[in-house]
Motif scaffolding. Structure first.
Motif, PDB file in Angstrom:
ATOM      1  N   LEU A 176      -1.117  -4.249   2.782  1.00 52.23           N
ATOM      2  CA  LEU A 176      -1.873  -4.964   1.753  1.00 52.23           C
ATOM      3  C   LEU A 176      -2.769  -6.048   2.340  1.00 52.23           C
ATOM      4  N   LEU A 202      -6.514  -6.056   1.659  1.00 52.85           N
ATOM      5  CA  LEU A 202      -6.905  -6.404   0.300  1.00 52.85           C
ATOM      6  C   LEU A 202      -7.131  -7.900   0.170  1.00 52.85           C
ATOM      7  N   ALA A 240      -7.056  -9.479  -8.131  1.00 43.98           N
ATOM      8  CA  ALA A 240      -6.365  -8.337  -7.541  1.00 43.98           C
ATOM      9  C   ALA A 240      -5.354  -7.763  -8.517  1.00 43.98           C
ATOM     10  N   PHE A 269      -2.000  -5.101  -8.152  1.00 42.66           N
ATOM     11  CA  PHE A 269      -1.105  -4.252  -7.375  1.00 42.66           C
ATOM     12  C   PHE A 269      -0.208  -3.542  -8.379  1.00 42.66           C
ATOM     13  N   ARG A 313      -3.373   2.052  -6.525  1.00 46.13           N
ATOM     14  CA  ARG A 313      -2.196   1.193  -6.550  1.00 46.13           C
ATOM     15  C   ARG A 313      -2.528  -0.217  -6.062  1.00 46.13           C
ATOM     16  N   GLU A 314      -3.664  -0.359  -5.415  1.00 47.23           N
ATOM     17  CA  GLU A 314      -4.150  -1.679  -5.010  1.00 47.23           C
ATOM     18  C   GLU A 314      -5.646  -1.729  -5.268  1.00 47.23           C
ATOM     19  N   LYS A 315      -6.084  -2.799  -5.874  1.00 46.86           N
ATOM     20  CA  LYS A 315      -7.512  -3.011  -6.100  1.00 46.86           C
ATOM     21  C   LYS A 315      -7.784  -4.513  -6.069  1.00 46.86           C
ATOM     22  N   GLY A 360      -7.477   0.971  -3.110  1.00 45.31           N
ATOM     23  CA  GLY A 360      -6.442   1.666  -2.375  1.00 45.31           C
ATOM     24  C   GLY A 360      -6.573   3.172  -2.536  1.00 45.31           C
ATOM     25  N   ARG A 414      -8.832   4.721   1.655  1.00 42.21           N
ATOM     26  CA  ARG A 414      -9.002   3.303   1.301  1.00 42.21           C
ATOM     27  C   ARG A 414     -10.419   2.885   1.652  1.00 42.21           C
TER      28      ARG A 414
END
Length: 825
Positions: free
Chosen positions: A4, A7, A663, A665, A709-711, A733, A753
Motif C-alpha cells: 500500500l 498509494l 483514499a 481501501f 481494492r485500493e484507490k 489498485g 496497478r
C-alpha cells in the motif's frame, strides 16, 4: 500493508509539491481567484444528506459526507457526471465496459465496491428513478438495475453530497452502501455558457502490435440562466448538448488476412440533449413555498457487438449466410435510444411549529433498441440489415410527506422528524419486429435466429408489471450537550409483492475539543428486488436437431421455466452496517478517517446458464432448451477505510492553494453462495440426472475483485489573479477480470496497478470570459493489455476482439486532450 505504500506516496507527493509552492509566498494583497464560475457556485459547508437537522456542517456530521461543488466537477475533461464523480471520490468506481450490449450505453457506478443498485440516488432529496435496463452480461454490476447518473448534466448542479454510510432506515430501499444526493442549482439572476471540445490522442499497444488513434471527438455545449419570480422566487434553467464519437481499442484480428483491427471495442458513439429546471416561489407572507424541478434527456447511443468474420480460420456460419450483403463479414451495431423524464412538485412551510414538506415526483426511463449493420442469417440474401428490437420501460411515482421540529431537551435540543411515503413502480417489455427474432422456415440449425448481435424481444417476453410500496420513518437527532450528538432512526416498509421489512440505525458523535471528534454508527439495511430483476426476460430462438424451434435465455425466477430449474420468489437483500471514524481539523486543514464493515445476506445475482440434454428434456414441455434466472443466497462481508485530507491556504503573492488527498481501501469476501443443483428428467425414457453449478468462481471473483481494492486521489487546485491550475494524480489498485466458468486463477485477466495524471490550466481573458486547456490521462496510461495466452497456455485473446480488460476502473481510451471556453453574465 507493504504493497500500500505507493498509494500513500501519490497523496503525499501531491501535497508536498503544493506545500513547497506555497512556501514562497510574499506579503502583498491577496488577489482574487479567477474562474468562469461565480464564487456563489462554491459549496456551502452546510449539508442536508444524512441528517434532518438544519445547520449541520460537513465536518460536524455524524456520518462521513463528501461535498463536491459544480466547479470541482467541471474542472475536468469529461462532462459525464458519473465519470466526474469517480475521478474525485475514491470510493466511487465507474467502469467503462464494452461489448456487453446495452450496458455499453447505460453504465452503472458503484460505491465501496458494492452492487450499483445498493446506492440510493436522490435529486434535491427526492428519490430518483432507476434505468429500465437490467445488466445481464459479464460487466461489473451484472444482474443489477441502477440509476443512470449521466441523465443529469453537471451544469444543472450546484453541488453533490455523497453519504458514505448505510442509510436505509433514513431513506429506504437501496441505501446499503450510501446515498448520492444531487443538489440542483438555485439562481434568480446571472447565467453562464460553456463549450468544450476534446478527443483522444493516444498510442495503443495491444498484445499483437501498436498503433496510433485520434478518435472519440467530443463536443459539449451547456448553459444556465437564473430568472427571478417576483421579488423572492427563482427559476433556474439549464441545458446541455453532447456529441461524442466512438473509440476503438481492440487488438489486431489474426483470423483472416490482412491482419487488422476488426472489432470496435471501446466507447459508443453518443448524441444527447438534456434540459433541467429548478424553481421555488414563496406564497406571500404565509411562510409556505411552492417548489418544483424536473428534466428530460434524449440520448442516442451506438455501440458494437462481436465482429462476424466471413472466411479465414474462424469463419462464422451466419456471416457466410449473409455474404451477399457483407462479403468480408460485418460488425453488428447496437443502437439504444434513451428517453428519460423526471418531474417533481411540492410545497413546504411551517404548521403549528413543525416544518412540513410534501412532494410528488414522477420518473420514467424508456429504452428503444435497434440492431444495425446486421442481418437475420436464416433469411440469407433476403434479410433486412436494420431491425427494431423492442423496448424496455420503467416508471416510478413517489408521494411523500416529511415533518420535523427541533425542541429543547434538558440543556440541549432534540430534532424529531417523521414521514410517510407511497411509491408505485412499473416495468414493461415491448416486442420487436418479427424479423428481429424470427427464423426463416427450413433454415439450417447451424444458423442463429433473429438479428445478429442483439436479437429482438419476442412476444413471449412481453410483460407489464406494477407494484406498490408504503413506508414510514421516525428519525431522532439529539444534542443533549454541545459535545455530544446522538441519532436514532427506524423505518418500516410494506411492498405489495414481497412483503414487509423494518430497519434501524443508531449513530453518535463526541467532540472532545474543537479540533477532534469521534463518530460511529450501527444500522441495518435492505434493498427490495427490483421489478427488472423479478420480471426481465430475454430469449432467442434455436432450431433443435428434431426441427422444432425452442427458446433459451434469461427467465423470471417464478416463471414456469424458472420454477422448473429451481427458481424461487426473490427476497429483499439485507445488510448490517458498522462504522467508526475520527475527524481532525485545525485552521485550513481537516482530516477524516472512517472504517466500515458491511455484512450482506440474500444478495441477488444471476445464475449460470443451465443447459444440456437433461435440462432440455426437463424444459421440453415449455418449448425451452436452456435458461438462467436470478436468485438469492449470496453472503458477503465488505471491510474498508476511507481517508480524506483537505488543506486550503491563501498566500499573499503565490495565490490560493486547495489541496485534497483521499483514499479508499476496500476488501470484499463472499462467505457463502448457492452451490450445485442436481436436475433430473426422463431422457429417452430413462431417469437421468445432471449436476450443474448455479454460481461459479467467475461470479465470486467479480464480486470480490471486480473493483479496485485500493484507490488514492491527490488533487492540487491553485489560483492566482487570472490564472488557475488543477493537477490530479489517481492511483488504482489491480482489478481482476475472471476467467469463464470455474476457470483457473492463472487464466484471469488483470488490469495491473496504475497511476493516472490529469492536468488543467485556466486563464481569465476578461472579467466574464474564461478559457481552459487540459488533458485527462496526461501520460497516456493503459491497463495491462489482454495477453494472447495465459501462463498455462490457455488462449485469452485468439480473436483480437478485446485489447484490454473491460473491468478497467479508468477505462482504456488513453490520453484525452480538451479545450473549454466559458462565459458568465
Amino acid at each position: 500493508m507493504t504493497n500500500l505504500r505507493p498509494l500513500f506516496a501519490v497523496a503525499a507527493s501531491t501535497l508536498a509539491i503544493a506545500t513547497a509552492a506555497s512556501a514562497h509566498a510574499q506579503a502583498a494583497p491577496t488577489p482574487a481567484a479567477a474562474d468562469a464560475t461565480p464564487a456563489a457556485s462554491e459549496p456551502s459547508d452546510i449539508v442536508v444528506t444524512g441528517t434532518r437537522t438544519s445547520g449541520r456542517t460537513r465536518l460536524g456530521s455524524v456520518s462521513p459526507i463528501d461535498v463536491l461543488s459544480a466547479t470541482t466537477l467541471q474542472r475536468q475533461g469529461t462532462t459525464e457526471l458519473a465519470a466526474s464523480l469517480a475521478a474525485v471520490v475514491p470510493s466511487i468506481d465507474f467502469p467503462r465496459s464494452a461489448a456487453v450490449d446495452g450496458t455499453d450505453s447505460i453504465r452503472p457506478a458503484t460505491l465501496r465496491g458494492l452492487s450499483p443498485d445498493q446506492t440510493l440516488v436522490l435529486i434535491n432529496g427526492v428519490r430518483a428513478h432507476t434505468s429500465a435496463l437490467l445488466n445481464t452480461n459479464g460487466s461489473v454490476g451484472r444482474g443489477s438495475a441502477a440509476v443512470d447518473l449521466n441523465t443529469i448534466p453537471s451544469v444543472a448542479l450546484d453541488r453533490i453530497e455523497v453519504l458514505r454510510d448505510g442509510a436505509a432506515a433514513q431513506y429506504g430501499s437501496d441505501a446499503i452502501a450510501g446515498v448520492v444526493n444531487l443538489r440542483l442549482r438555485e439562481a434568480r439572476t446571472g447565467g453562464g455558457a460553456t463549450v468544450t471540445y476534446g478527443q483522444t490522442i493516444t498510442d495503443v499497444t495491444t498484445a499483437r502490435g501498436q498503433r496510433s488513434e485520434h478518435d472519440g471527438k467530443t463536443v459539449t455545449a451547456s448553459g444556465w440562466q437564473g430568472i427571478g419570480l417576483g421579488s423572492d422566487g427563482f427559476l433556474t434553467v439549464s441545458a446541455e448538448y453532447l456529441n461524442r464519437g466512438a473509440t476503438s481499442r481492440g487488438d489486431f484480428d489474426p483470423r483472416k488476412t490482412p491482419i487488422r483491427v476488426r472489432s470496435r471495442f471501446g466507447d459508443p458513439a453518443v448524441e444527447q440533449y438534456t434540459g433541467f429546471v429548478n424553481a421555488a416561489k414563496p406564497l406571500g407572507d404565509s411562510g409556505w413555498t411552492l417548489y418544483g424541478f424536473g428534466g428530460y434527456q434524449h440520448r442516442d447511443s451506438v455501440s458494437a457487438a462481436t465482429p462476424r468474420i466471413n472466411g479465414g480460420t474462424d469463419a462464422n456460419a451466419s456471416a457466410a449466410a449473409l455474404a451477399s450483403l457483407y462479403p468480408d463479414g460485418f460488425t453488428p451495431l447496437i443502437a439504444v435510444e434513451s428517453n428519460d423524464l423526471t418531474a417533481t412538485g411540492g410545497i413546504r412551510g411551517e404548521l403549528s411549529g413543525w416544518k412540513v414538506d410534501f412532494n410528488v415526483s414522477y420518473g420514467r426511463n424508456q429504452l428503444n433498441f435497434e440492431t444495425r449493420n446486421s442481418g437475420n442469417a436464416t433469411y440469407g440474401a433476403a434479410s433486412k440489415t436494420s431491425f427494431y428490437d423492442g423496448k424496455l420501460t420503467y416508471d416510478q411515482l413517489v408521494g411523500g410527506i416529511d415533518v420535523s421540529r427541533e425542541q429543547p431537551l434538558g440543556q440541549g435540543t432534540i430534532n424529531i422528524a417523521w414521514g410517510l411515503e407511497y411509491r408505485r413502480e412499473g416495468f414493461r417489455i415491448g416486442a420487436g419486429e418479427p424479423a428481429s427474432y424470427n427464423r426463416a422456415p427450413g433454415a439450417s440449425s447451424t444458423l442463429g435466429g433473429g438479428a445478429q448481435g442483439f436479437p429482438g424481444f419476442q412476444p413471449s417476453n412481453v410483460i407489464s408489471k406494477h407494484r406498490d410500496n408504503v413506508s414510514g420513518y421516525l428519525d431522532l437527532e439529539a444534542k443533549p450537550i454541545d459535545q455530544l450528538t446522538i441519532g436514532a432512526a427506524v423505518r418500516g416498509e410494506s411492498y405489495s409483492d414481497f412483503g414487509e421489512t423494518a430497519t434501524g440505525k443508531l449513530s453518535a458523535r463526541y467532540d472532545f475539543a474543537p479540533w477532534i471528534a469521534l463518530r460511529g454508527a450501527a444500522s441495518t439495511g435492505f434493498r427490495a428486488p427490483s421489478l427488472q430483476q423479478q420480471f426481465f426476460t430475454s430469449t432467442s430462438s434455436v432450431l433443435n436437431t428434431g426441427g422444432a424451434i425452442v427458446e433459451t435465455g434469461l427467465f423470471p425466477s417464478t416463471s414456469a421455466v424458472g420454477l422448473a430449474l429451481g427458481g424461487k420468489q426473490l427476497q429483499a437483500e439485507k445488510s448490517r452496517n458498522l462504522s467508526a471514524g475520527i475527524v481532525l481539523r485545525s485552521g485550513g486543514f481537516d482530516l477524516s478517517v472512517d472504517a466500515y464493515q458491511i455484512k450482506l445476506r440474500d444478495q441477488i445475482a444471476l445464475s449460470e446458464n443451465l443447459s444440456g440434454t437433461v435440462v432440455a428434456a426437463l424444459l421440453a414441455p415449455y418449448n425451452v432448451s436452456a435458461g438462467r434466472f436470478l436468485l438469492n443466497g449470496i453472503r458477503s462481508t465488505t471491510k474498508g477505510i476511507d481517508i480524506v485530507a483537505h488543506y486550503r491556504k491563501a498566500t499573499p503573492s503565490a495565490g490560493t492553494f486547495d489541496l485534497t488527498a483521499a483514499a479508499n481501501f476496500n476488501d470484499i469476501k463472499v462467505t457463502s453462495f448457492p452451490g450445485n443443483t442436481t436436475i433430473t428428467a426422463l431422457v429417452n425414457g430413462v431417469s437421468t440426472s445432471s449436476t450443474q453449478a448455479l454460481f461459479t468462481r467467475q461470479r465470486i471473483v467479480s464480486i470480490e475483485q471486480g473493483t479496485p481494492r485500493e484507490k488514492v486521489v491527490g488533487t492540487i487546485d491553485w489560483s492566482l489573479a487570472k490564472l488557475g491550475l488543477t493537477a490530479r494524480a489517481s492511483y488504482y489498485g489491480d482489478v481482476t477480470q475472471p476467467s469463464s466458468g470455474n476457470g483457473l486463477a492463472a487464466n484471469d485477466i488483470h488490469t495491473g496497478r496504475h497511476t493516472i495524471f490529469d492536468l488543467e490550466a485556466r486563464y481569465q481573458v476578461i472579467r466574464n470570459l474564461n478559457v481552459a486547456v487540459g488533458a485527462n490521462n496526461l501520460f497516456d496510461t493503459y491497463p495491462d493489455y489482454v495477453k494472447v495466452t495465459s501462463s498455462v497456455g490457455t488462449a485469452l485473446n485468439s480473436t483480437g476482439l478485446v485489447g484490454f480488460p473491460y473491468y478497467s476502473p479508468f477505462g482504456f481510451n488513453g490520453r484525452y486532450v480538451y479545450g473549454r471556453i466559458g462565459l458568465t453574465w
